[in-house]
Design a protein around this motif. Structure first.
Motif, PDB file in Angstrom:
ATOM      1  N   GLN A  25       0.831  -1.206   0.000  1.00 34.32           N
ATOM      2  CA  GLN A  25       0.000   0.000   0.000  1.00 34.32           C
ATOM      3  C   GLN A  25       0.863   1.253   0.000  1.00 34.32           C
ATOM      4  N   GLN A  26       1.972   1.218   0.730  1.00 37.83           N
ATOM      5  CA  GLN A  26       2.881   2.360   0.747  1.00 37.83           C
ATOM      6  C   GLN A  26       3.461   2.604  -0.650  1.00 37.83           C
TER       7      GLN A  26
ATOM      8  N   ALA B  13       0.812   8.888   3.294  1.00 40.18           N
ATOM      9  CA  ALA B  13       0.856   7.496   3.755  1.00 40.18           C
ATOM     10  C   ALA B  13       0.584   7.405   5.263  1.00 40.18           C
TER      11      ALA B  13
ATOM     12  N   LEU C 173       0.856   4.473  -2.634  1.00 37.64           N
ATOM     13  CA  LEU C 173       0.697   5.862  -2.206  1.00 37.64           C
ATOM     14  C   LEU C 173       1.881   6.721  -2.632  1.00 37.64           C
TER      15      LEU C 173
ATOM     16  N   LYS D  32      -3.161   7.789   5.691  1.00 35.59           N
ATOM     17  CA  LYS D  32      -4.053   6.883   4.959  1.00 35.59           C
ATOM     18  C   LYS D  32      -3.832   5.402   5.238  1.00 35.59           C
ATOM     19  N   LEU D  33      -2.629   5.011   5.611  1.00 33.81           N
ATOM     20  CA  LEU D  33      -2.375   3.595   5.878  1.00 33.81           C
ATOM     21  C   LEU D  33      -3.128   3.161   7.132  1.00 33.81           C
TER      22      LEU D  33
END
Length: 193
Positions: free
Chosen positions: A20-21, A116, A24, A119-120
């Motif tokens: 996911q990072q 990040a 982003l 949002k993570l």
């Protein structure tokens, strides 16, 4: 004096949020695979770049068995060195080095980490942005990891949880403070130049 850096402390998750990072960061124009060679690179103990498949890198990061230094890329010639480390208190630490970047590139790295961090799904303890390298990255460990009282030399921006924000506010004058989302506060010090 140290080089400019961003130090990002976040809780360790049961599963890695590295993929996911990567997504982003890519939204900010910072990619993991080298733009020409098409694979990510890690740095060995001698500082040499070693190609590694993204899935393998993600797997190693997920195991949390050793520090790993890798590169993110703006272009084939412009990269950011990033060291992942793990603390026994269940915290992941990333240190992204800003030396050699233009002001605009450093701002994009800061924006990518801020996005990040908010949002993570893994909570962030703190993000320290020290563009000028006034402090050393490890200077922040006591305050962020161990709830210490010593506040390091003033950086440019800190994004952090409220109890750390309170300690910083008590130790500094003229501090601008605003909510950043995801339970974090953004603190900025007045420029002294």
């Amino acid at each position: 004096m140290a080089d400019g850096f961003i130090r990002w402390y976040r809780e360790s998750a049961a599963t890695s949020v590295f993929a996911q990072q990567v997504e982003l960061f890519a939204e900010q124009g910072i990619v993991l695979p080298h733009p020409v060679r098409g694979v990510p690179f890690v740095l060995d103990v001698e500082g040499e770049q070693v190609p590694m498949e993204q899935e393998e890198l993600g797997l190693l990061l997920g195991h949390r068995i050793a520090d790993i230094t890798m590169t993110w890329w703006f272009s084939a010639n412009t990269n950011i060195i990033d060291t992942f480390a793990y603390e026994p208190l269940g915290c992941e630490i990333q240190t992204l080095w800003l030396d050699g970047l233009t002001f605009e590139e450093a701002a994009r790295v800061e924006a990518a980490v801020t996005v990040a961090a908010t949002k993570l799904p893994v909570p962030t303890r703190a993000v320290i942005v020290d563009r000028r390298g006034i402090s050393d990255p490890e200077d922040w460990d006591s305050l962020v990891l161990y709830d210490g009282d010593r506040v390091p030399r003033i950086p440019d921006v800190v994004l952090t949880q409220s109890h750390i924000a309170q300690k910083l506010a008590e130790a500094s004058t003229g501090l601008a403070r605003q909510e950043a989302g995801a339970g974090l506060w953004q603190l900025a010090w007045p420029r002294t130049e």
